[in-house]
Enzyme design. Structure first.
Site, PDB file in Angstrom:
ATOM      1  N   GLY A 237     100.179  -9.278-119.142  1.00 29.66           N
ATOM      2  CA  GLY A 237     100.992  -9.073-120.335  1.00 29.66           C
ATOM      3  C   GLY A 237     102.474  -9.224-120.048  1.00 29.66           C
ATOM      4  CB  THR A 238     104.612  -7.991-117.259  1.00 31.56           C
ATOM      5  OG1 THR A 238     104.136  -6.641-117.382  1.00 31.56           O
ATOM      6  CG2 THR A 238     106.078  -7.992-116.895  1.00 31.56           C
TER       7      THR A 238
ATOM      8  CG  ASN B 127     102.801   1.647-124.069  1.00 25.99           C
ATOM      9  OD1 ASN B 127     103.573   1.118-124.865  1.00 25.99           O
ATOM     10  ND2 ASN B 127     103.224   2.325-123.023  1.00 25.99           N
TER      11      ASN B 127
ATOM     12  CD  GLN C 275      97.778  -0.050-124.279  1.00 26.19           C
ATOM     13  OE1 GLN C 275      96.608   0.270-124.481  1.00 26.19           O
ATOM     14  NE2 GLN C 275      98.359   0.136-123.110  1.00 26.19           N
TER      15      GLN C 275
ATOM     16  CB  SER D  63      97.174  -7.509-120.519  1.00 27.94           C
ATOM     17  OG  SER D  63      96.960  -7.195-119.168  1.00 27.94           O
ATOM     18  CB  ALA D  64      92.315  -9.604-118.318  1.00 31.26           C
TER      19      ALA D  64
ATOM     20  CB  THR E  20      97.610 -22.539-108.292  1.00 29.32           C
ATOM     21  OG1 THR E  20      98.266 -23.543-107.527  1.00 29.32           O
ATOM     22  CG2 THR E  20      96.103 -22.772-108.259  1.00 29.32           C
TER      23      THR E  20
ATOM     24  CB  CYS F  82     106.486   4.075-114.952  1.00 30.03           C
ATOM     25  SG  CYS F  82     106.857   5.515-114.004  1.00 30.03           S
TER      26      CYS F  82
HETATM   27  N1  PLP Z   1     102.749  -4.053-123.000  1.00 31.63           N
HETATM   28  C1  PLP Z   1     102.087  -2.901-123.193  1.00 31.63           C
HETATM   29  C2  PLP Z   1     102.104  -2.271-124.546  1.00 31.63           C
HETATM   30  C3  PLP Z   1     101.394  -2.299-122.139  1.00 31.63           C
HETATM   31  O1  PLP Z   1     100.745  -1.158-122.337  1.00 31.63           O
HETATM   32  C4  PLP Z   1     101.409  -2.938-120.864  1.00 31.63           C
HETATM   33  C5  PLP Z   1     100.727  -2.330-119.700  1.00 31.63           C
HETATM   34  O2  PLP Z   1     100.846  -1.170-119.437  1.00 31.63           O
HETATM   35  C6  PLP Z   1     102.092  -4.157-120.724  1.00 31.63           C
HETATM   36  C7  PLP Z   1     102.751  -4.679-121.807  1.00 31.63           C
HETATM   37  C8  PLP Z   1     102.111  -4.899-119.419  1.00 31.63           C
HETATM   38  O3  PLP Z   1     100.899  -5.594-119.231  1.00 31.63           O
HETATM   39  P1  PLP Z   1     100.433  -6.061-117.753  1.00 31.63           P
HETATM   40  O4  PLP Z   1     100.078  -4.817-117.018  1.00 31.63           O
HETATM   41  O5  PLP Z   1      99.244  -6.935-117.984  1.00 31.63           O
HETATM   42  O6  PLP Z   1     101.556  -6.796-117.160  1.00 31.63           O
END
Ligand code: PLP
Length: 360
Positions: free
Chosen positions: A67-68, A136, A164, A180-181, A218, A303
């Site tokens: 996700g990040t 979240n 989420q 995010s998986a 990759t 965190c």
């Molecule tokens: N956004 C939200 C709302 C999240 O809860 C999280 C993970 O805690 C992320 C983004 C980040 O996702 P990832 O852990 O896949 O990088």
């Protein structure tokens, strides 16, 4: 240990484990032209299609490391003159959007539409507006249809962090969606940016050229296969979110009976997240007691360092520093049972009685 921290990460689903174990027997770089490379490419493309289909998304799926990274690509590469982010966004948005204008939220954590409209009216050009689908920490669901209508009326783009909500709620009609998986039973380190129209993104600076130039490097094809299998398992398990909502309600009822408060109780919320405040009792003490009693829950956002920080989300909703430091997050998932939630309710009651006696 009873695990009630699915919002931090969910256990790998058996379907994802099987799919990845099967795929791991063969390997090759999906960019190689030889036969194993072509087979890896085919498996990767099949996983890409399956992720979109299982999440009900029709558009381009850019595979990322989570996700990040998906959020970072959107925030850096979206074609927009200015950036706006809601005050309750995850650190993955706030930290990757330096200088963005911050849209305030109300006491339920929902974005202030009047303020967004005014900010869009004053902006120097089309905006990229980042508003998460569901929070979240509190589970609050944002009024994304209105956010999208207001933003598009001014020629802007909406980025919805659906990390989420994916697999739990139908995805919003946003221009860019991060998923995010590992929040839905797939492996950590795999995710995607879902893009309605790739023309809204600038390519990444020249590098490997993978993912149509938007995300070089990759591809994590094994991760994509696990992600696809987990998303398909969630989509096939109709009714699991209703079951989860029932479990969350049982947890909340037990907490309220023990003197706790449910944060954003009357807002639309994810079926899986309960944010519980116990007035007068520090969240860290609650966590330690519950940990000793055998329950894995968290305080605010988990965190990276594992430390508990004051929650910027609860502060943005108007809670004082002390009150914001008294809230814990309990989150259920695809594997949670009613017996586990009953046991949590009893443990929370014991913890609350002991802590409140000490505080008196
Ligand atoms: N956004 C939200 C709302 C999240 O809860 C999280 C993970 O805690 C992320 C983004 C980040 O996702 P990832 O852990 O896949 O990088």
């Amino acid at each position: 240990m009873i695990y009630l921290d699915y919002a931090a990460t969910a256990p790998l689903s058996p379907t994802a484990i099987d799919a990845m174990a099967g795929a791991a027997r063969g390997w090759a770089n999906p960019s190689s032209v030889h036969a194993p490379g072509r087979a890896a490419r085919a498996a990767l493309e099949e996983a890409r299609g399956a992720i979109g289909a299982a999440l009900g998304f029709h558009g381009s799926v850019i595979l990322t490391s989570g996700g990040t990274e998906a959020l970072g690509i959107a925030l850096r590469q979206a074609r927009a003159a200015v950036r706006m982010v809601s005050a309750s966004e995850h650190a993955a948005v706030l930290g990757q959007a330096p200088g963005a204008a911050v849209i305030p939220v109300n006491a339920d954590g929902q974005v202030r539409l009047d303020r967004l409209e005014a900010m869009l009216g004053e902006a120097d050009g089309p905006a990229l507006v980042a508003v998460m689908h569901a929070n979240n920490e509190t589970g609050t669901v944002q009024p994304l249809p209105e956010v999208i209508r207001l933003t598009r009326a001014r020629g802007g783009l909406v980025l919805a962090d659906c990390v989420q909500s994916a697999g739990k709620l139908p995805l919003p009609d946003a221009d860019l969606i991060a998923v995010s998986a590992h929040k839905l039973g797939g492996p950590a380190g795999a995710g995607a940016l879902l893009v309605r129209d790739p023309a809204c993104l600038q390519p990444a600076p020249p590098a490997g050229g993978q993912e149509r130039g938007f995300r070089p490097g990759t591809e994590n094809w094994l991760g994509a296969i696990g992600f696809a299998a987990a998303a398909q398992a969630r989509a096939a398990d109709t009714g699991w979110t209703e079951r989860a909502a029932g479990l969350r309600e049982a947890i909340e009822a037990a907490a309220v009976a023990a003197g706790g408060e449910v944060i954003a109780a009357h807002a639309p919320r994810l079926p899986t997240i309960a944010c519980l405040r116990l007035p007068g009792v520090d969240a860290m003490l609650q966590l330690m007691q519950l940990d000793l009693a055998g329950f894995a829950v968290s305080a605010g956002a988990a965190c990276s360092s594992g430390k508990v920080k004051g929650s910027h989300v609860l502060r943005a909703m108007g809670l004082g520093a002390e009150a914001a430091g008294e809230a814990i997050r309990v989150s259920v998932g695809w594997n949670t049972t009613a017996a586990e939630c009953d046991a949590f309710g009893r443990a929370y009651g014991d913890m609350a009685r002991a802590m409140l006696r000490k505080a008196a």
